[in-house]
Motif scaffolding. Structure first.
Motif, PDB file in Angstrom:
ATOM      1  N   ARG A   5       0.838  -1.204   0.000  1.00 28.62           N
ATOM      2  CA  ARG A   5       0.000   0.000   0.000  1.00 28.62           C
ATOM      3  C   ARG A   5       0.873   1.254   0.000  1.00 28.62           C
ATOM      4  N   PHE A   6       1.904   1.243   0.830  1.00 25.71           N
ATOM      5  CA  PHE A   6       2.812   2.388   0.901  1.00 25.71           C
ATOM      6  C   PHE A   6       3.415   2.676  -0.476  1.00 25.71           C
ATOM      7  N   GLU A   7       3.906   1.633  -1.131  1.00 25.53           N
ATOM      8  CA  GLU A   7       4.526   1.800  -2.436  1.00 25.53           C
ATOM      9  C   GLU A   7       3.513   2.307  -3.472  1.00 25.53           C
ATOM     10  N   GLU A   8       2.317   1.746  -3.457  1.00 21.29           N
ATOM     11  CA  GLU A   8       1.247   2.181  -4.370  1.00 21.29           C
ATOM     12  C   GLU A   8       0.914   3.657  -4.152  1.00 21.29           C
ATOM     13  N   LEU A   9       0.811   4.070  -2.898  1.00 16.64           N
ATOM     14  CA  LEU A   9       0.461   5.461  -2.595  1.00 16.64           C
ATOM     15  C   LEU A   9       1.575   6.422  -3.007  1.00 16.64           C
ATOM     16  N   CYS A  10       2.812   6.001  -2.856  1.00 18.29           N
ATOM     17  CA  CYS A  10       3.941   6.829  -3.312  1.00 18.29           C
ATOM     18  C   CYS A  10       3.852   7.047  -4.818  1.00 18.29           C
ATOM     19  N   SER A  16       8.986   9.733  -4.291  1.00 12.14           N
ATOM     20  CA  SER A  16       9.801   8.544  -4.042  1.00 12.14           C
ATOM     21  C   SER A  16       9.512   8.026  -2.635  1.00 12.14           C
ATOM     22  N   ARG A  17       9.885   6.808  -2.402  1.00  4.04           N
ATOM     23  CA  ARG A  17       9.719   6.236  -1.059  1.00  4.04           C
ATOM     24  C   ARG A  17      10.536   7.038  -0.049  1.00  4.04           C
ATOM     25  N   GLN A  18      11.728   7.458  -0.453  1.00  4.07           N
ATOM     26  CA  GLN A  18      12.584   8.229   0.442  1.00  4.07           C
ATOM     27  C   GLN A  18      11.942   9.570   0.801  1.00  4.07           C
ATOM     28  N   LYS A  19      11.378  10.255  -0.193  1.00 10.82           N
ATOM     29  CA  LYS A  19      10.757  11.553   0.058  1.00 10.82           C
ATOM     30  C   LYS A  19       9.559  11.414   0.987  1.00 10.82           C
ATOM     31  N   ALA A  20       8.733  10.398   0.757  1.00 13.55           N
ATOM     32  CA  ALA A  20       7.572  10.175   1.631  1.00 13.55           C
ATOM     33  C   ALA A  20       8.037   9.945   3.062  1.00 13.55           C
ATOM     34  N   CYS A  24       7.383  12.582   6.263  1.00 15.57           N
ATOM     35  CA  CYS A  24       6.589  12.113   7.412  1.00 15.57           C
ATOM     36  C   CYS A  24       7.417  11.960   8.690  1.00 15.57           C
ATOM     37  N   GLY A  25       8.680  12.370   8.631  1.00 17.59           N
ATOM     38  CA  GLY A  25       9.505  12.354   9.838  1.00 17.59           C
ATOM     39  C   GLY A  25      10.239  11.056  10.116  1.00 17.59           C
ATOM     40  N   PHE A  26      10.357  10.194   9.117  1.00 16.08           N
ATOM     41  CA  PHE A  26      11.109   8.959   9.252  1.00 16.08           C
ATOM     42  C   PHE A  26      12.486   9.144   8.630  1.00 16.08           C
ATOM     43  N   SER A  27      13.377   8.192   8.873  1.00 19.16           N
ATOM     44  CA  SER A  27      14.658   8.227   8.173  1.00 19.16           C
ATOM     45  C   SER A  27      14.373   7.953   6.697  1.00 19.16           C
ATOM     46  N   ARG A  28      15.269   8.390   5.845  1.00 19.24           N
ATOM     47  CA  ARG A  28      15.013   8.234   4.409  1.00 19.24           C
ATOM     48  C   ARG A  28      15.051   6.781   3.965  1.00 19.24           C
ATOM     49  N   THR A  29      15.570   5.899   4.799  1.00 17.28           N
ATOM     50  CA  THR A  29      15.630   4.477   4.448  1.00 17.28           C
ATOM     51  C   THR A  29      14.639   3.624   5.237  1.00 17.28           C
ATOM     52  N   ALA A  30      13.737   4.245   5.973  1.00 19.01           N
ATOM     53  CA  ALA A  30      12.762   3.482   6.772  1.00 19.01           C
ATOM     54  C   ALA A  30      11.953   2.533   5.897  1.00 19.01           C
ATOM     55  N   TRP A  31      11.650   2.953   4.681  1.00 22.66           N
ATOM     56  CA  TRP A  31      10.856   2.113   3.778  1.00 22.66           C
ATOM     57  C   TRP A  31      11.482   0.744   3.576  1.00 22.66           C
TER      58      TRP A  31
END
Length: 112
Positions: A5-10, A16-20, A24-31
């Motif tokens: 779902r996360f990937e679809e919404l991005c 990009s996953r990193q930008k999302a 949202c306040g996560f590290s850029r590699t949290a995905w």
């Protein structure tokens, strides 16, 4: 299911996953952790749901229909489309100029 779902919404939002993650306040590699089964805590899920304008249940795969939060703030993309339509000649710097001008006008009106 969460990561899908996360990937679809991005993709739908055009980020990009990193930008999302950063937005949202996560590290850029949290995905990357999410890709292998991890999920954010409750507050993190809510931040992502708000960012994508979907319910937390949709994000977690518990329902199939996206329900926007009751109070939905316009996204930067919404604002850019409202001001400039489909043109691709406008970028985020132009939007930031508009936001600064709007803030200036608000402050000026408060002083009156």
């Amino acid at each position: 299911m969460f990561y899908d779902r996360f990937e679809e919404l991005c993709l739908r939002k055009g980020v990009s996953r990193q930008k999302a993650c950063i937005d949202c306040g996560f590290s850029r590699t949290a995905w990357n952790k999410w890709k292998y089964g991890g999920i954010p805590n409750g507050d993190g899920i809510q931040r992502l749901a708000d960012y994508f304008h979907v319910s937390t249940d949709y994000l977690l795969g518990k329902e199939d229909t996206k329900k926007a939060p009751a109070k939905q703030e316009p996204t930067d993309e919404d604002i850019m489309f409202a001001l400039w339509g489909d043109t691709k000649d406008i970028d985020k710097d132009d939007l930031e100029d508009v936001k600064r001008y709007a803030a200036f006008i608000r402050e000026r009106k408060k002083k009156k």
